[in-house]
Structures are given as C-alpha cells and as structure tokens.
Motif scaffolding. Structure first.
Motif, PDB file in Angstrom:
ATOM      1  N   UNK A   1      13.005  21.912  -1.831  1.00 41.78           N
ATOM      2  CA  UNK A   1      12.273  21.585  -3.062  1.00 41.78           C
ATOM      3  C   UNK A   1      12.923  20.554  -3.959  1.00 41.78           C
ATOM      4  N   UNK A   2      13.548  19.527  -3.406  1.00 41.29           N
ATOM      5  CA  UNK A   2      14.244  18.547  -4.251  1.00 41.29           C
ATOM      6  C   UNK A   2      13.618  17.152  -4.246  1.00 41.29           C
ATOM      7  N   UNK A   3      12.729  16.872  -3.316  1.00 43.40           N
ATOM      8  CA  UNK A   3      12.206  15.505  -3.195  1.00 43.40           C
ATOM      9  C   UNK A   3      10.882  15.360  -3.947  1.00 43.40           C
ATOM     10  N   UNK A   4      10.724  14.210  -4.612  1.00 45.68           N
ATOM     11  CA  UNK A   4       9.441  13.896  -5.261  1.00 45.68           C
ATOM     12  C   UNK A   4       8.441  13.399  -4.231  1.00 45.68           C
ATOM     13  N   UNK A   5       8.955  12.584  -3.300  1.00 48.61           N
ATOM     14  CA  UNK A   5       8.087  11.933  -2.306  1.00 48.61           C
ATOM     15  C   UNK A   5       8.790  11.925  -0.954  1.00 48.61           C
ATOM     16  N   UNK A   6       8.027  12.172   0.112  1.00 47.26           N
ATOM     17  CA  UNK A   6       8.498  11.914   1.477  1.00 47.26           C
ATOM     18  C   UNK A   6       7.609  10.821   2.059  1.00 47.26           C
ATOM     19  N   UNK A   7       8.245   9.823   2.678  1.00 51.67           N
ATOM     20  CA  UNK A   7       7.503   8.760   3.368  1.00 51.67           C
ATOM     21  C   UNK A   7       7.617   8.969   4.864  1.00 51.67           C
ATOM     22  N   UNK A   8       6.552   8.652   5.572  1.00 47.87           N
ATOM     23  CA  UNK A   8       6.612   8.624   7.033  1.00 47.87           C
ATOM     24  C   UNK A   8       5.758   7.467   7.510  1.00 47.87           C
ATOM     25  N   UNK A   9       6.420   6.411   7.966  1.00 50.66           N
ATOM     26  CA  UNK A   9       5.718   5.189   8.386  1.00 50.66           C
ATOM     27  C   UNK A   9       5.941   5.022   9.887  1.00 50.66           C
ATOM     28  N   UNK A  10       4.925   5.294  10.670  1.00 48.57           N
ATOM     29  CA  UNK A  10       4.967   5.147  12.140  1.00 48.57           C
ATOM     30  C   UNK A  10       6.063   6.003  12.777  1.00 48.57           C
ATOM     31  N   UNK A  11       6.396   7.134  12.216  1.00 47.20           N
ATOM     32  CA  UNK A  11       7.546   7.912  12.711  1.00 47.20           C
ATOM     33  C   UNK A  11       7.145   9.357  13.000  1.00 47.20           C
ATOM     34  N   UNK A  12       8.008  10.108  13.707  1.00 44.93           N
ATOM     35  CA  UNK A  12       7.664  11.498  14.030  1.00 44.93           C
ATOM     36  C   UNK A  12       7.426  12.321  12.759  1.00 44.93           C
ATOM     37  N   UNK A  13       6.504  13.291  12.860  1.00 39.85           N
ATOM     38  CA  UNK A  13       6.117  14.056  11.671  1.00 39.85           C
ATOM     39  C   UNK A  13       6.482  15.526  11.818  1.00 39.85           C
ATOM     40  N   UNK A  14       7.479  15.941  11.074  1.00 42.67           N
ATOM     41  CA  UNK A  14       7.904  17.345  11.077  1.00 42.67           C
ATOM     42  C   UNK A  14       7.356  17.986   9.795  1.00 42.67           C
TER      43      UNK A  14
ATOM     44  N   UNK B   1       0.834  -1.210   0.000  1.00 45.32           N
ATOM     45  CA  UNK B   1       0.000   0.000   0.000  1.00 45.32           C
ATOM     46  C   UNK B   1       0.871   1.263   0.000  1.00 45.32           C
ATOM     47  N   UNK B   2       1.975   1.228   0.731  1.00 45.34           N
ATOM     48  CA  UNK B   2       2.875   2.397   0.761  1.00 45.34           C
ATOM     49  C   UNK B   2       3.494   2.595  -0.626  1.00 45.34           C
ATOM     50  N   UNK B   3       3.920   1.481  -1.265  1.00 47.25           N
ATOM     51  CA  UNK B   3       4.531   1.590  -2.598  1.00 47.25           C
ATOM     52  C   UNK B   3       3.503   2.094  -3.609  1.00 47.25           C
ATOM     53  N   UNK B   4       2.269   1.606  -3.503  1.00 44.76           N
ATOM     54  CA  UNK B   4       1.233   2.059  -4.439  1.00 44.76           C
ATOM     55  C   UNK B   4       0.947   3.547  -4.230  1.00 44.76           C
ATOM     56  N   UNK B   5       0.952   3.987  -2.974  1.00 40.36           N
ATOM     57  CA  UNK B   5       0.670   5.392  -2.674  1.00 40.36           C
ATOM     58  C   UNK B   5       1.784   6.300  -3.202  1.00 40.36           C
TER      59      UNK B   5
ATOM     60  N   UNK C   1       9.355  18.971  -3.672  1.00 36.74           N
ATOM     61  CA  UNK C   1       9.139  19.833  -4.837  1.00 36.74           C
ATOM     62  C   UNK C   1       7.710  20.377  -4.777  1.00 36.74           C
ATOM     63  N   UNK C   2       7.433  21.497  -5.452  1.00 38.93           N
ATOM     64  CA  UNK C   2       6.036  21.931  -5.551  1.00 38.93           C
ATOM     65  C   UNK C   2       5.193  20.783  -6.110  1.00 38.93           C
ATOM     66  N   UNK C   3       4.082  20.512  -5.487  1.00 39.37           N
ATOM     67  CA  UNK C   3       3.214  19.416  -5.947  1.00 39.37           C
ATOM     68  C   UNK C   3       3.680  18.041  -5.508  1.00 39.37           C
ATOM     69  N   UNK C   4       4.766  17.974  -4.721  1.00 36.57           N
ATOM     70  CA  UNK C   4       5.297  16.685  -4.268  1.00 36.57           C
ATOM     71  C   UNK C   4       4.349  15.987  -3.300  1.00 36.57           C
ATOM     72  N   UNK C   5       4.587  14.695  -3.114  1.00 41.63           N
ATOM     73  CA  UNK C   5       3.679  13.867  -2.299  1.00 41.63           C
ATOM     74  C   UNK C   5       4.291  13.458  -0.973  1.00 41.63           C
TER      75      UNK C   5
ATOM     76  N   UNK D   1      -2.121   7.513   4.161  1.00 42.86           N
ATOM     77  CA  UNK D   1      -2.648   8.761   3.602  1.00 42.86           C
ATOM     78  C   UNK D   1      -1.694   9.345   2.582  1.00 42.86           C
ATOM     79  N   UNK D   2      -2.275   9.886   1.511  1.00 44.13           N
ATOM     80  CA  UNK D   2      -1.467  10.591   0.507  1.00 44.13           C
ATOM     81  C   UNK D   2      -1.826  12.070   0.601  1.00 44.13           C
ATOM     82  N   UNK D   3      -0.814  12.889   0.844  1.00 50.61           N
ATOM     83  CA  UNK D   3      -0.997  14.326   1.030  1.00 50.61           C
ATOM     84  C   UNK D   3      -0.200  15.065  -0.042  1.00 50.61           C
ATOM     85  N   UNK D   4      -0.814  16.048  -0.695  1.00 50.13           N
ATOM     86  CA  UNK D   4      -0.105  16.829  -1.725  1.00 50.13           C
ATOM     87  C   UNK D   4       0.361  18.151  -1.121  1.00 50.13           C
ATOM     88  N   UNK D   5       1.599  18.504  -1.424  1.00 47.42           N
ATOM     89  CA  UNK D   5       2.184  19.737  -0.884  1.00 47.42           C
ATOM     90  C   UNK D   5       1.413  20.963  -1.384  1.00 47.42           C
TER      91      UNK D   5
END
Ligand SMILES: C[S@@+](CC[C@H](N)C(=O)[O-])C[C@H]1O[C@@H](n2cnc3c(N)ncnc32)[C@H](O)[C@@H]1O
Length: 230
Positions: free
Chosen positions: A105-118, A34-38, A127-131, A224-228
């Motif tokens: 603004x360099x990452x396409x995707x940030x993952x956070x799995x059960x970890x602190x959220x900054x 599910x994480x890979x699909x997201x 990046x603008x529009x990144x996930x 959850x998938x969140x758009x910047x």
C-alpha cells in the motif's frame, strides 16, 4: 540480489540498445504523452513494472515534480539505463513474478507498458484507490511490418479484463493511433527491440530486416487506467 529467470525473458544488450535508440528518436512520444496524462500528477511513489530503459517512467516523473520512481525489470542491462534516466528514479533488478521488494500500500501509481502483468502484486503495492496504467498493443500495431514483428493477440482486451478484473476497475481507455514515416534505422530498431528481437536469427528475419526500406508505420496502443479495488 540476482533475479532467477528463464533464458529468453530479460531483454538482451542488442534489444536494449535498439529500444533506447528508437525511443530517443521520439517516434513513441505520442504514447509517452498518453501514459503521462493517464498517470496524472502523483506526489508519491510511481512503480514501473518492466521499465526497460525507464523512458515512460521518466516522462511521468517530468510531469510530477514531487514524485519518485522505482523501475523494476529483470534485465540488468536495461535497468542500468533506467537508473541514469532521471534524478528521481531508482531501479531494482527483479523478476515481476516473485513478490516485489516494495511494502504494501505505498505506491500512488503502477505503470505497465508492454510488460508482464502480475495483478496481485500491482494490487498489493498500490495505496487504496491507487492507479494502474497499462499500455498494450491493439490489432494494427506495427501492421506495416508484417511478420517481421510478432502478431498482436486479438483477444488482448478480454485477457486484460480476466487478469486484472478481480483486483481493479477500468476507468478509461485511450487509444493512441498514430502513423508516421519511419527511417530504415527506426524500422530496424522497432523490430529488434520487441519480442522478435529474441528470434532475429529465425526465418531469415535478420536478413529481411536488413533489406526492409523506410516506410510509414502505425503505432496502435491502448492506454488503460485501472483503479484499485479496496
Ligand atoms: C517489451 S519490453 C518493455 C520495456 C518498457 N516498458 C518500454 O516499453 O520501453 C518488456 C520488458 O519486460 C522485461 N521483463 C520480461 N519479463 C520479465 C519478468 N518476468 N520480470 C521482470 N521484467 C521482465 C524485459 O526485460 C523488458 O525490459
């Protein structure tokens, strides 16, 4: 550089050992899928915040052949495993509450799995529009293990909206709910790898865990998938 961090924050060697063995058993494969699909198939940088041994980031990189991954975690022991988990994965020992060692603004995707959220750093490095892909437990997660595990906050979804809502817009949520038979070893490892792993010597938990038999256990996690927001 060494991360400055209070004791009881970074996963310890026994916790990392338990996590690696548990994830290798395949019990959380539905969540990894599910994480890979997201995450989709990004072609650039994927940052995993609190990557642990790099299991989920590796699955994302498997599905995205031109992407590269950066694992951030304050546990050097966990990151040693992450750094070896995939050919396109680099790792940095870092406290997620400090400004990250990543340009704006360099990452396409940030993952956070059960970890602190900054949220501010998630937003800055994407990046603008990144996930942003966030996996968080739902009520009912590991419920069959009772107080051997720490209770899930019933208001977690609401708290996510409060933390992330100023920087991101939620696009979708997939609930991964899957009950499967756990061996005694899997029961042990899933308890020892989580937050309860810091407190195994409290309330006779270690002894109770030793005598906890094999049983069906439910994985219940929201991806959850969140758009910047620009
Ligand atoms: C519950 S584990 C999840 C690990 C990994 N995402 C997984 O699911 O396999 C939480 C991780 O966050 C890391 N962590 C906790 N606080 C941190 C902080 N302030 N900065 C960086 N990493 C942190 C821990 O060392 C641990 O590896």
């Amino acid at each position: 550089m060494h991360a400055r961090i209070p004791a009881g924050t970074a996963d310890t060697a026994p916790m990392v050992e338990a996590r690696s063995a548990f994830l290798a058993s395949g019990a959380y494969a539905p969540l990894a899928n599910a994480v890979a699909a997201a995450a989709g198939t990004p072609s650039g940088l994927v940052v995993d915040a609190g990557a642990g041994p790099g299991y989920y980031l590796s699955r994302v990189l498997d599905a995205a052949p031109s992407a590269v991954g950066l694992a951030l975690d304050v546990s050097a022991i966990a990151l040693r495993r992450a750094a070896r988990a995939h050919a396109r994965l680099g790792a940095a020992v870092w406290n997620l509450w400090e400004p990250w060692p990543v340009a704006d603004g360099v990452a396409d995707v940030v993952l956070d799995v059960f970890s602190p959220r900054n949220a501010a750093e998630f937003h800055r490095v994407l990046k603008p529009g990144g996930l942003l892909v966030v996996a968080a437990p739902l009520p009912g997660h590991l419920a069959e293990l009772g107080d051997l595990v720490l209770a899930v906050d019933e208001r977690k979804e609401q708290r996510l909206e409060t933390t992330l809502g100023a920087y991101f817009t939620r696009e979708s949520v997939t609930e991964v709910v899957h009950t499967s038979p756990f061996t005694t070893r899997q029961v042990h490892d899933v308890v020892a790898m989580g937050p309860a792993g810091f407190h195994l010597d409290r309330d006779g938990r270690r002894e109770r865990l030793r005598w906890t038999p094999a049983r069906n256990v439910t994985l219940a996690v929201a991806v959850g998938v969140w758009r910047r927001n620009d």
